[in-house]
Design an enzyme around this catalytic site. Sequence first.
Site, short mmCIF file in Angstrom:
data_model
loop_
_atom_site.label_atom_id
_atom_site.label_comp_id
_atom_site.label_asym_id
_atom_site.label_seq_id
_atom_site.Cartn_x
_atom_site.Cartn_y
_atom_site.Cartn_z
N ILE A 9 0.75 -1.18 0.06
CA ILE A 9 -0.01 0.02 -0.15
C ILE A 9 1.01 1.52 0.07
O ILE A 9 0.35 2.32 -0.29
CB ILE A 9 -1.03 0.05 1.15
CG1 ILE A 9 -2.22 0.96 0.99
CG2 ILE A 9 -0.37 0.31 2.50
CD1 ILE A 9 -3.22 0.80 1.71
N ALA A 79 2.50 -6.14 -3.60
CA ALA A 79 3.56 -5.86 -2.85
C ALA A 79 4.62 -6.57 -3.54
O ALA A 79 4.57 -7.69 -4.16
CB ALA A 79 4.04 -6.64 -1.34
N SER A 123 3.16 -8.95 -14.57
CA SER A 123 3.71 -7.81 -15.20
C SER A 123 4.04 -8.14 -16.80
O SER A 123 4.32 -9.28 -17.15
CB SER A 123 5.10 -7.72 -14.45
OG SER A 123 6.03 -6.81 -15.50
N GLU A 125 6.85 -7.79 -17.92
CA GLU A 125 8.32 -8.06 -17.94
C GLU A 125 8.30 -9.90 -18.36
O GLU A 125 9.27 -10.09 -18.88
CB GLU A 125 8.83 -7.99 -16.63
CG GLU A 125 9.61 -6.30 -16.29
CD GLU A 125 10.60 -6.13 -17.50
OE1 GLU A 125 11.51 -7.05 -17.48
OE2 GLU A 125 10.71 -5.00 -18.02
N TYR A 147 13.51 -10.95 -12.05
CA TYR A 147 12.35 -10.09 -11.88
C TYR A 147 11.21 -10.69 -12.45
O TYR A 147 10.13 -11.54 -11.81
CB TYR A 147 12.27 -8.78 -11.82
CG TYR A 147 10.99 -8.02 -11.89
CD1 TYR A 147 10.48 -7.68 -10.41
CD2 TYR A 147 10.30 -7.78 -12.74
CE1 TYR A 147 8.91 -7.12 -10.37
CE2 TYR A 147 8.96 -7.11 -13.05
CZ TYR A 147 8.31 -6.82 -11.59
OH TYR A 147 7.27 -6.31 -11.62
P1 NAP Z 1 6.35 -0.07 -5.82
O1 NAP Z 1 6.07 1.31 -6.12
O2 NAP Z 1 7.74 -0.67 -5.81
O3 NAP Z 1 5.59 -0.71 -4.24
C1 NAP Z 1 6.12 -2.09 -3.85
C2 NAP Z 1 5.42 -2.14 -2.47
O4 NAP Z 1 5.79 -3.39 -2.04
C3 NAP Z 1 5.75 -1.19 -1.68
O5 NAP Z 1 4.69 -0.83 -0.84
C4 NAP Z 1 6.65 -1.89 -0.74
O6 NAP Z 1 6.92 -1.25 0.66
C5 NAP Z 1 6.16 -3.14 -0.78
N1 NAP Z 1 7.14 -4.29 -0.26
C6 NAP Z 1 8.32 -4.60 -0.81
N2 NAP Z 1 8.71 -5.65 -0.09
C7 NAP Z 1 7.93 -5.98 0.63
C8 NAP Z 1 7.88 -7.14 1.79
N3 NAP Z 1 8.80 -8.00 1.86
N4 NAP Z 1 6.69 -7.19 2.53
C9 NAP Z 1 5.72 -6.40 2.41
N5 NAP Z 1 5.58 -5.55 1.48
C10 NAP Z 1 6.80 -5.12 0.55
O7 NAP Z 1 5.72 -0.75 -6.95
P2 NAP Z 1 4.50 -0.44 -7.97
O8 NAP Z 1 4.82 0.23 -9.34
O9 NAP Z 1 3.36 0.07 -7.14
O10 NAP Z 1 3.75 -1.87 -8.58
C11 NAP Z 1 2.96 -2.57 -7.75
C12 NAP Z 1 3.10 -4.15 -8.05
O11 NAP Z 1 2.78 -4.19 -9.57
C13 NAP Z 1 4.18 -4.40 -7.89
O12 NAP Z 1 4.22 -6.00 -7.69
C14 NAP Z 1 5.06 -4.77 -9.11
O13 NAP Z 1 5.99 -5.52 -9.42
C15 NAP Z 1 3.83 -4.80 -10.17
N6 NAP Z 1 3.87 -4.21 -11.55
C16 NAP Z 1 4.14 -2.98 -11.67
C17 NAP Z 1 4.28 -2.21 -12.86
C18 NAP Z 1 4.46 -0.57 -12.94
O14 NAP Z 1 4.71 -0.38 -14.08
N7 NAP Z 1 4.49 0.21 -11.91
C19 NAP Z 1 4.00 -2.91 -14.03
C20 NAP Z 1 3.67 -4.35 -13.88
C21 NAP Z 1 3.43 -4.88 -12.53
P3 NAP Z 1 7.93 -0.27 1.08
O15 NAP Z 1 7.22 1.06 0.72
O16 NAP Z 1 8.14 -0.61 2.45
O17 NAP Z 1 9.22 -0.42 0.16
O1 G4F Z 2 12.01 2.39 -15.71
P1 G4F Z 2 12.65 1.17 -15.74
O2 G4F Z 2 13.54 0.63 -14.66
O3 G4F Z 2 11.39 0.00 -15.48
P2 G4F Z 2 11.03 -1.57 -16.03
O4 G4F Z 2 12.55 -2.36 -15.95
O5 G4F Z 2 10.56 -1.66 -17.32
O6 G4F Z 2 10.27 -2.21 -14.87
C1 G4F Z 2 8.91 -1.47 -14.81
O7 G4F Z 2 7.92 -1.91 -15.45
C2 G4F Z 2 7.45 -3.19 -15.34
C3 G4F Z 2 6.55 -3.62 -16.31
O8 G4F Z 2 7.18 -3.76 -17.76
C4 G4F Z 2 7.16 -3.63 -13.91
F1 G4F Z 2 7.06 -5.08 -13.96
C5 G4F Z 2 8.40 -3.35 -13.17
O9 G4F Z 2 7.79 -3.49 -11.48
C6 G4F Z 2 8.85 -1.89 -13.08
O10 G4F Z 2 7.72 -1.11 -12.69
O11 G4F Z 2 13.04 0.59 -17.13
C7 G4F Z 2 12.45 0.83 -18.28
C8 G4F Z 2 13.41 0.75 -19.55
C9 G4F Z 2 14.49 -0.48 -19.35
O12 G4F Z 2 14.46 -0.87 -20.75
C10 G4F Z 2 15.51 0.23 -19.05
O13 G4F Z 2 16.81 -0.66 -19.54
O14 G4F Z 2 14.28 2.06 -19.69
C11 G4F Z 2 15.71 1.53 -19.61
N1 G4F Z 2 16.57 2.48 -19.07
C12 G4F Z 2 17.50 3.18 -19.78
N2 G4F Z 2 18.25 3.98 -18.87
C13 G4F Z 2 17.05 2.77 -17.74
C14 G4F Z 2 17.95 3.75 -17.48
N3 G4F Z 2 16.22 2.38 -16.60
C15 G4F Z 2 16.50 2.84 -15.43
N4 G4F Z 2 15.74 2.26 -14.27
N5 G4F Z 2 17.48 3.65 -15.29
C16 G4F Z 2 18.28 4.24 -16.35
O15 G4F Z 2 18.90 4.85 -16.29
#
Ligand code: NAP
Ligand code: G4F
Length: 333
Positions: A9, A79, A123, A125, A147
Amino acid sequence: MKTALITGITGQDGSYLAELLLKKKYKVVGIVRKTSHENYANIGHIQDDLNLYQGDLLDPVSLREIIQKVKPDEVYNLASQSHPSESFKQPIYTTEITGLGAHRVLDVTLDVNPKAKFYQASSSEMFGWVKEIPQNEDTPFNPANPYAVAKLYAHAITKIYRKSYNFFASYGILFNHESPRRHLGFVTQKVTYAAACAKLGIRTSRHLNEEGEPLFKNGKVSLGNLDAKRDWGFAGDFVEAMWLMLQQDKPDDFVIATGETHSIKELCKEAFGYVGKNWEDFVVIDKRFIRPTETGPLVGNPAKAKKILKWTPKTKFKDLVKIMVDANIARLK
Ligand code: NAP
Ligand code: G4F
């Protein structure tokens, strides 16, 4: 009044989902980790309306106690260790939380509260070295980092629980979604933050990048692979799809995406262009940000979600970039 339990959350999605569910008059319960410093930046504004319990995805005892006490109607398992880049450095830890952690929440929910509806945050991914473009619910998975493997484990075990135990478990295969609440270690935040620094004439920022160094240093931001492509939407739009999935009569899987893809270079052009600057004057390539393997190009086909959930993404790429640059300007001011 329905009760929803959200793991994660304090994260980006958890906070937007909590806001949405409060608006819908849910009792919202969140699991937060016991940390040495309070970590409520994303939920501070709604904290009084939430019911927060300390627990951890590494610890099934705490999960059981909370789920037994709360008896949620809906469980949203958000999470995870959510940084693919970090998963190369901490692969086992990532698997423990993102893979096995999800299994723990699923298993305890089925055991204690089998009538609950369960959402798993899968995801894009998982498509990894993509087998087709665009990707939909039938595209084969081909994960390209630890991941993604952990997410695929969680995804597969969720499906097995659905089929084996007649358990209402749905998952969204969400493509990248961003917002001003995104951690600064993700590329959209790095770029829009740097654009904000450029606009304000800041030379070196006090906020840090994923390596713990100033994100903007001596007038430059360090990035990795500029040719990588992502399908970026707005997190506020995407959490609505999560809720819609649990309002259906039967559990299912859905790709949630915008259907548009852009390279990191295009992102830079858009963000720096918005503040009247040339991105090439501010971006340097640093090998440390280039991953051992790259995923994609990622672009999702959200046709099924449009048809069944009646969900459409509202925020366009250009608007998302503007929202994030403006929020970073406000943060820096
Ligand atoms: P986020 O901002 O990194 O949030 C992750 C959450 O997980 C935080 O609240 C974190 O708590 C909690 N957490 C981490 N380790 C934990 C543990 N051991 N026990 C309990 N809580 C824990 O991620 P988000 O972007 O909101 O994404 C939400 C979910 O969707 C994730 O599962 C992510 O992998 C997935 N997802 C995200 C995207 C995207 O583009 N954002 C896309 C596809 C899937 P703390 O605040 O304490 O660190
Ligand atoms: O922003 P990113 O780190 O996100 P990424 O790896 O796509 O992962 C996020 O999206 C996923 C869904 O597809 C989620 F499942 C996951 O939890 C997370 O929310 O990187 C995006 C792209 C990558 O291709 C990376 O190689 O940006 C490229 N990139 C280029 N320069 C960079 C950078 N990424 C990061 N973090 N930092 C850089 O300097």
